[in-house]
Design an enzyme around this catalytic site. Sequence first.
Site, PDB file in Angstrom:
ATOM      1  N   ARG A 265     -17.322 -18.754 -16.566  1.00 43.13           N
ATOM      2  CA  ARG A 265     -16.470 -17.963 -15.674  1.00 43.13           C
ATOM      3  C   ARG A 265     -15.586 -16.991 -16.438  1.00 43.13           C
ATOM      4  O   ARG A 265     -15.248 -15.916 -15.923  1.00 43.13           O
ATOM      5  CB  ARG A 265     -15.637 -18.905 -14.801  1.00 43.13           C
ATOM      6  CG  ARG A 265     -16.480 -19.619 -13.720  1.00 43.13           C
ATOM      7  CD  ARG A 265     -15.740 -20.834 -13.168  1.00 43.13           C
ATOM      8  NE  ARG A 265     -16.410 -21.459 -12.029  1.00 43.13           N
ATOM      9  CZ  ARG A 265     -17.443 -22.295 -12.120  1.00 43.13           C
ATOM     10  NH1 ARG A 265     -17.943 -22.594 -13.322  1.00 43.13           N
ATOM     11  NH2 ARG A 265     -17.973 -22.840 -11.035  1.00 43.13           N
TER      12      ARG A 265
ATOM     13  N   ARG B 124     -35.130 -25.680  -9.031  1.00 41.65           N
ATOM     14  CA  ARG B 124     -33.838 -26.019  -8.437  1.00 41.65           C
ATOM     15  C   ARG B 124     -33.609 -25.220  -7.149  1.00 41.65           C
ATOM     16  O   ARG B 124     -33.922 -24.032  -7.080  1.00 41.65           O
ATOM     17  CB  ARG B 124     -32.707 -25.796  -9.444  1.00 41.65           C
ATOM     18  CG  ARG B 124     -32.853 -26.727 -10.641  1.00 41.65           C
ATOM     19  CD  ARG B 124     -31.781 -26.547 -11.684  1.00 41.65           C
ATOM     20  NE  ARG B 124     -30.493 -27.060 -11.244  1.00 41.65           N
ATOM     21  CZ  ARG B 124     -29.436 -27.143 -12.036  1.00 41.65           C
ATOM     22  NH1 ARG B 124     -29.505 -26.747 -13.295  1.00 41.65           N
ATOM     23  NH2 ARG B 124     -28.293 -27.622 -11.584  1.00 41.65           N
TER      24      ARG B 124
ATOM     25  N   GLN C 163     -20.656 -24.554  -7.457  1.00 42.16           N
ATOM     26  CA  GLN C 163     -21.474 -23.367  -7.713  1.00 42.16           C
ATOM     27  C   GLN C 163     -21.671 -22.550  -6.443  1.00 42.16           C
ATOM     28  O   GLN C 163     -21.541 -21.321  -6.459  1.00 42.16           O
ATOM     29  CB  GLN C 163     -22.823 -23.780  -8.302  1.00 42.16           C
ATOM     30  CG  GLN C 163     -22.724 -24.359  -9.708  1.00 42.16           C
ATOM     31  CD  GLN C 163     -24.073 -24.777 -10.257  1.00 42.16           C
ATOM     32  OE1 GLN C 163     -25.094 -24.667  -9.592  1.00 42.16           O
ATOM     33  NE2 GLN C 163     -24.078 -25.276 -11.483  1.00 42.16           N
TER      34      GLN C 163
ATOM     35  N   ASP D  98     -21.219 -34.783 -13.036  1.00 42.35           N
ATOM     36  CA  ASP D  98     -21.952 -34.577 -14.285  1.00 42.35           C
ATOM     37  C   ASP D  98     -21.829 -35.763 -15.240  1.00 42.35           C
ATOM     38  O   ASP D  98     -22.604 -35.869 -16.194  1.00 42.35           O
ATOM     39  CB  ASP D  98     -21.465 -33.305 -14.986  1.00 42.35           C
ATOM     40  CG  ASP D  98     -21.933 -32.046 -14.273  1.00 42.35           C
ATOM     41  OD1 ASP D  98     -22.944 -32.106 -13.552  1.00 42.35           O
ATOM     42  OD2 ASP D  98     -21.283 -30.996 -14.437  1.00 42.35           O
TER      43      ASP D  98
END
Length: 428
Positions: free
Chosen positions: A25, A120, A168, A314
């Site tokens: 970012r 994905r 996201q 994660d």
Amino acid sequence: MKLITNKQGLVGAITVPGDKSMSHRSIMFGAIAEGKTVIRHFLRADDCLGTIKAFKALGVKIEETEEEIIVHGTGFDGLKQADGPLDIGNSGTTIRLMMGILAGRDFDTVILGDESIAKRPMNRVMLPLQQMGAKMHGKDGSEFAPITINGKQSLKRMEYHMPVASAQVKSAIIFAALQAEGETIIHEKEKTRDHTEHMIRQFGGEIEMDGLTIRVKGGQTFTGQEMTVPGDVSSAAFFIVAGLITPGSEIELTHVGLNPTRTGIFDVVEQMGGSLVVKDSSRSTGKLAGTVVVKTSDLKGTEIGGDIIPRLIDEIPVIALLATQAEGTTIIKDAAELKVKETNRIDAVATELNKMGADITPTEDGLIIRGKTPLHAANVTSYGDHRIGMMLQIAALLVEEGDVELERPEAVSVSYPTFFEDIRSLLK
């Protein structure tokens, strides 16, 4: 690759690499800002270097020195059409956030990635952006990369209730909203990491956050900044678990990011009875960071689910390893999102740790882990997933006899190029 095994204790201090989410970012905001942005402690790993490469292809001048990344921002309107497709490698963050950034530009773009990216799901990003007026589609009209974005579209505001908890997706919508007419309202399903929102403010923009509701106005401009990226708590998690389960260990992790939307693993360690202390916390250029100290602990099983899941999504592979060394049963639920990461992490964790002697049952949305189980030598694979590869190296530290051979160890470089070196530096 032969992993490091049977080492009695990890002792010492390390600084983990810069936060991956924030490194991505920082480049993105540096590019769409006016003027110069200087970034220190940037994560120089494959995924984030791919983001730099993408913005260079879009006409942004980015300098790389030993200590800093310097981005000469162009603003949204200064981005230029790339000479060919943008290849973002393995980075889901890059492709999804770039879809939001490029949705409102006046040129066409094709974004593609590696074989993992091609599997994905992208509809979760495409559908809300299409509601805002963007024109984009996946390969042969599907939701999979390569993604073709048709420019010259006028984006309009919307009010959107997110069907999945995904930082996201949220960030892609925010980047599009910054280029849209009017005020866009986003309702999150559950609180997810909020680095994008905080960076809007850091770069001089405005955004309202009230519980699970976010309001962002279009037409904003940003000003380049100087920033230091804190250490990635997701990378620190591997050493947190190593310190808790490897006999005779005490590890100090310095300058770790402490954003509350990312520290769910701290809560789980506390629930399981682990010794974890945070000290010297401070705000470095607006970012909360501190030192985390862990030591070998007796652990007990727990249940993990609900709104904590986005705060540790994660870290679940290495939390599952932690649970194999806890007395009793640990249940992880509400984590179906793991199926659409770099690999199906639910199946990968169960398959690979069970090869080493764990007792894990995969479920539709998580794992049931029965502890405590000794781990033994085996041939294992990362599936090309960095977090699976690093988790298996921590598991190998508990193996007393024989070798643990890891297939596809190169995946680790996606987020932590010096991971194996840092493990060796802590060996007694």
